[in-house]
Write a protein that holds these residues in place. Sequence first.
Motif, PDB file in Angstrom:
ATOM      1  N   GLN A 198     -63.003 -35.616   3.086  1.00 19.84           N
ATOM      2  CA  GLN A 198     -61.922 -34.402   2.522  1.00 19.84           C
ATOM      3  C   GLN A 198     -62.592 -33.891   2.635  1.00 19.84           C
ATOM      4  OE1 GLN A 198     -58.954 -35.537   1.288  1.00 19.84           O
ATOM      5  NE2 GLN A 198     -59.733 -37.855   0.937  1.00 19.84           N
ATOM      6  N   ASP A 199     -62.813 -33.086   3.866  1.00 15.51           N
ATOM      7  CA  ASP A 199     -63.580 -31.940   4.424  1.00 15.51           C
ATOM      8  C   ASP A 199     -62.767 -31.041   4.446  1.00 15.51           C
ATOM      9  OD1 ASP A 199     -65.620 -33.668   5.236  1.00 15.51           O
ATOM     10  OD2 ASP A 199     -65.286 -33.700   7.571  1.00 15.51           O
ATOM     11  N   GLU A 200     -61.748 -30.958   4.708  1.00 16.84           N
ATOM     12  CA  GLU A 200     -60.051 -29.463   4.721  1.00 16.84           C
ATOM     13  C   GLU A 200     -60.332 -29.032   3.005  1.00 16.84           C
ATOM     14  OE1 GLU A 200     -55.829 -28.559   4.815  1.00 16.84           O
ATOM     15  OE2 GLU A 200     -56.883 -30.243   6.036  1.00 16.84           O
ATOM     16  N   VAL A 201     -60.844 -30.384   2.526  1.00 17.26           N
ATOM     17  CA  VAL A 201     -60.250 -29.958   1.221  1.00 17.26           C
ATOM     18  C   VAL A 201     -61.799 -29.011   0.540  1.00 17.26           C
ATOM     19  CG1 VAL A 201     -59.709 -30.892  -1.925  1.00 17.26           C
ATOM     20  CG2 VAL A 201     -59.474 -31.555   0.345  1.00 17.26           C
ATOM     21  N   LEU A 202     -62.778 -29.284   0.887  1.00 19.11           N
ATOM     22  CA  LEU A 202     -64.360 -29.205   0.619  1.00 19.11           C
ATOM     23  C   LEU A 202     -64.534 -27.523   1.295  1.00 19.11           C
ATOM     24  CD1 LEU A 202     -66.485 -32.126   0.407  1.00 19.11           C
ATOM     25  CD2 LEU A 202     -65.249 -31.037  -1.246  1.00 19.11           C
ATOM     26  N   GLU A 203     -63.880 -27.629   2.222  1.00 19.06           N
ATOM     27  CA  GLU A 203     -64.103 -26.699   3.444  1.00 19.06           C
ATOM     28  C   GLU A 203     -62.943 -25.287   2.156  1.00 19.06           C
ATOM     29  OE1 GLU A 203     -62.861 -26.411   6.924  1.00 19.06           O
ATOM     30  OE2 GLU A 203     -64.571 -27.782   7.871  1.00 19.06           O
ATOM     31  N   GLY A 204     -62.116 -25.699   1.816  1.00 18.12           N
ATOM     32  CA  GLY A 204     -61.088 -24.593   0.966  1.00 18.12           C
ATOM     33  C   GLY A 204     -61.825 -24.631  -0.639  1.00 18.12           C
ATOM     34  N   ILE A 205     -62.396 -25.443  -1.133  1.00 20.07           N
ATOM     35  CA  ILE A 205     -63.282 -25.547  -2.247  1.00 20.07           C
ATOM     36  C   ILE A 205     -64.958 -24.081  -2.257  1.00 20.07           C
ATOM     37  CG2 ILE A 205     -65.026 -26.790  -3.927  1.00 20.07           C
ATOM     38  CD1 ILE A 205     -61.979 -26.931  -3.969  1.00 20.07           C
ATOM     39  N   GLU A 206     -65.458 -24.507  -0.943  1.00 19.70           N
ATOM     40  CA  GLU A 206     -66.284 -23.286  -0.455  1.00 19.70           C
ATOM     41  C   GLU A 206     -66.003 -21.925  -0.463  1.00 19.70           C
ATOM     42  OE1 GLU A 206     -70.140 -22.536   2.221  1.00 19.70           O
ATOM     43  OE2 GLU A 206     -68.914 -24.134   2.783  1.00 19.70           O
ATOM     44  N   GLU A 207     -64.983 -21.407   0.292  1.00 13.76           N
ATOM     45  CA  GLU A 207     -64.249 -20.432  -0.265  1.00 13.76           C
ATOM     46  C   GLU A 207     -63.516 -20.051  -1.304  1.00 13.76           C
ATOM     47  OE1 GLU A 207     -60.778 -21.445   2.408  1.00 13.76           O
ATOM     48  OE2 GLU A 207     -61.915 -21.007   4.654  1.00 13.76           O
ATOM     49  N   LEU A 221     -52.643 -32.495  -4.187  1.00 19.89           N
ATOM     50  CA  LEU A 221     -51.738 -33.454  -3.595  1.00 19.89           C
ATOM     51  C   LEU A 221     -52.205 -34.865  -2.474  1.00 19.89           C
ATOM     52  CD1 LEU A 221     -48.614 -31.773  -2.937  1.00 19.89           C
ATOM     53  CD2 LEU A 221     -48.919 -32.092  -4.730  1.00 19.89           C
ATOM     54  N   GLY A 222     -52.357 -36.542  -2.529  1.00 21.58           N
ATOM     55  CA  GLY A 222     -51.995 -37.297  -1.911  1.00 21.58           C
ATOM     56  C   GLY A 222     -52.780 -38.368  -2.334  1.00 21.58           C
ATOM     57  N   PRO A 223     -52.432 -39.135  -1.329  1.00 17.95           N
ATOM     58  CA  PRO A 223     -52.351 -40.584  -2.107  1.00 17.95           C
ATOM     59  C   PRO A 223     -53.160 -40.863  -3.251  1.00 17.95           C
ATOM     60  CG  PRO A 223     -52.919 -40.540   0.003  1.00 17.95           C
ATOM     61  CD  PRO A 223     -53.185 -39.490  -0.271  1.00 17.95           C
ATOM     62  N   THR A 224     -53.047 -42.388  -3.493  1.00 15.14           N
ATOM     63  CA  THR A 224     -54.126 -42.512  -5.166  1.00 15.14           C
ATOM     64  C   THR A 224     -55.084 -41.933  -5.096  1.00 15.14           C
ATOM     65  OG1 THR A 224     -53.990 -43.915  -7.320  1.00 15.14           O
ATOM     66  CG2 THR A 224     -52.923 -44.471  -5.380  1.00 15.14           C
ATOM     67  N   ASP A 234     -50.089 -34.455  10.024  1.00 17.72           N
ATOM     68  CA  ASP A 234     -49.538 -33.488   9.882  1.00 17.72           C
ATOM     69  C   ASP A 234     -48.108 -33.734   9.228  1.00 17.72           C
ATOM     70  OD1 ASP A 234     -51.156 -31.222  10.362  1.00 17.72           O
ATOM     71  OD2 ASP A 234     -50.887 -31.992  12.871  1.00 17.72           O
ATOM     72  N   PHE A 235     -48.090 -34.721   9.425  1.00 15.86           N
ATOM     73  CA  PHE A 235     -46.728 -35.866   9.404  1.00 15.86           C
ATOM     74  C   PHE A 235     -46.875 -35.938   8.457  1.00 15.86           C
ATOM     75  CE2 PHE A 235     -44.740 -39.792   9.075  1.00 15.86           C
ATOM     76  CZ  PHE A 235     -43.430 -39.402   9.191  1.00 15.86           C
ATOM     77  N   LEU A 236     -47.905 -37.452   7.413  1.00 12.58           N
ATOM     78  CA  LEU A 236     -48.411 -37.095   6.292  1.00 12.58           C
ATOM     79  C   LEU A 236     -47.745 -36.073   5.078  1.00 12.58           C
ATOM     80  CD1 LEU A 236     -50.801 -39.707   6.594  1.00 12.58           C
ATOM     81  CD2 LEU A 236     -48.416 -40.055   6.090  1.00 12.58           C
ATOM     82  N   PHE A 276     -54.664 -34.305   0.036  1.00 10.82           N
ATOM     83  CA  PHE A 276     -56.147 -35.205   0.421  1.00 10.82           C
ATOM     84  C   PHE A 276     -55.618 -36.334   1.371  1.00 10.82           C
ATOM     85  CE2 PHE A 276     -57.485 -33.414  -2.995  1.00 10.82           C
ATOM     86  CZ  PHE A 276     -58.869 -33.184  -3.349  1.00 10.82           C
ATOM     87  N   GLN A 277     -56.086 -36.674   2.346  1.00  8.77           N
ATOM     88  CA  GLN A 277     -56.347 -37.580   3.416  1.00  8.77           C
ATOM     89  C   GLN A 277     -56.839 -38.785   3.177  1.00  8.77           C
ATOM     90  OE1 GLN A 277     -58.298 -36.967   7.312  1.00  8.77           O
ATOM     91  NE2 GLN A 277     -58.554 -34.740   6.441  1.00  8.77           N
ATOM     92  N   TRP A 278     -56.104 -40.207   3.456  1.00 11.16           N
ATOM     93  CA  TRP A 278     -56.729 -41.563   3.266  1.00 11.16           C
ATOM     94  C   TRP A 278     -58.216 -41.582   4.019  1.00 11.16           C
ATOM     95  CZ3 TRP A 278     -51.819 -43.504   5.698  1.00 11.16           C
ATOM     96  CH2 TRP A 278     -50.283 -43.943   5.060  1.00 11.16           C
TER      97      TRP A 278
END
Length: 372
Positions: free
Chosen positions: A57-66, A88-91, A244-246, A272-274
């Motif tokens: 979940q690199d994108e999320v962690l970058e946002g948390i760091e910011e 948001l995202g899958p379980t 992007d589609f998901l 969140f990504q799969w």
Amino acid sequence: MTFITSKLKDLNENRQQNSISSDNHSETFNSSSPLVTRFRFEVNEVIQHIRSKIWGQDEVLEGIEEMLNIIWTDITEENRPLYVALFLGPTGVGKTEIVRVLSEAIYGNAEAFCRIDMNTLTQEHYAAALTGAPPGYVGSKEGNSLFQKEKIEGSYSKPGIVLFDELEKANDQVIYSLLNVMDNGILVMTSGEKVIHFRNAMIFMTSNIGAKEIISYANKSLKYRLRKLLWFLSPSNFGKTEQDFLRSIVFSQLEKRFSPEFINRFDDIFVFQWLKQDALEHILDLNIQAINRRIKKYNCTLQLEGSARKFLIKKGFDQRYGARFLKRTIRKNIEVPLAAKISKRLHQDHPTKFIAKIKDGNLILFETAQEK
């Protein structure tokens, strides 16, 4: 104890005075003076801890760091919560776990945050569980609420952490009772005699909204294959990725469930990504480390051979259900036979190592004596 908002008010007044003084005496300003903040946590250490527990979940962690950098420098808006985010995202991809790990990194305790399970607030009258019973009703004088005030308000040196889990399952009245909290950081109980301040808190909300659609997509149903084809054929989507589609699927469901005024109050919305198979390698290690901590009291250790690791990863990989499916696989193939073996040696005190191997296509635990 001095109320946290009083301390924050005093801090803001001191800042204003210092700012005026600085303008009047700019020639005495020392540019090499160290940055001083009221918060007592190191952003780099917090992020490193989170990255050691959350994978894929690199994108999320970058946002948390910011977000943590903004909070640490203490330049957030004074009359709002420090941060409001929607996950948001899958379980089974780490939406709730990331809040637990953040709490562990800042407080040294994974449970040092206020968690509200929104799936227990499915009826309209359950809004009283958050804001208290109205005047004239039972419990109105006590002002009882699910909110844990100390965990929400945090301290002068550390932010409070609040989690609203499975947001989409709560009644609309319950959800919209949070609008003022997200906007101005204050919740006035229905009785009017009690106020809970969220201005020193990070607020996180999670939702599995769109999960059914994502599972249909994962199952490669005809409907979603056609939808994907049409989406990528649109000129506005040229060059975009499957992620992007998901994201578009999830956001379309989000906008159907919640009003624009509610969605607009979030500082960040992350999808969140799969979990991919390589991420499960790290999650498997974390689970085995946790098992070893739990069986240490029996003077036992557990080790996986390479074949056993591959077996668990293959059996435990289901894109639709994420890390929870891997945990169920570990429970069935490791914890159940391990518990049976340990129960037979409760009165033995010699160190024992259990080695997981594959034999005839099945995972078997072999018991070996371990040198003291």
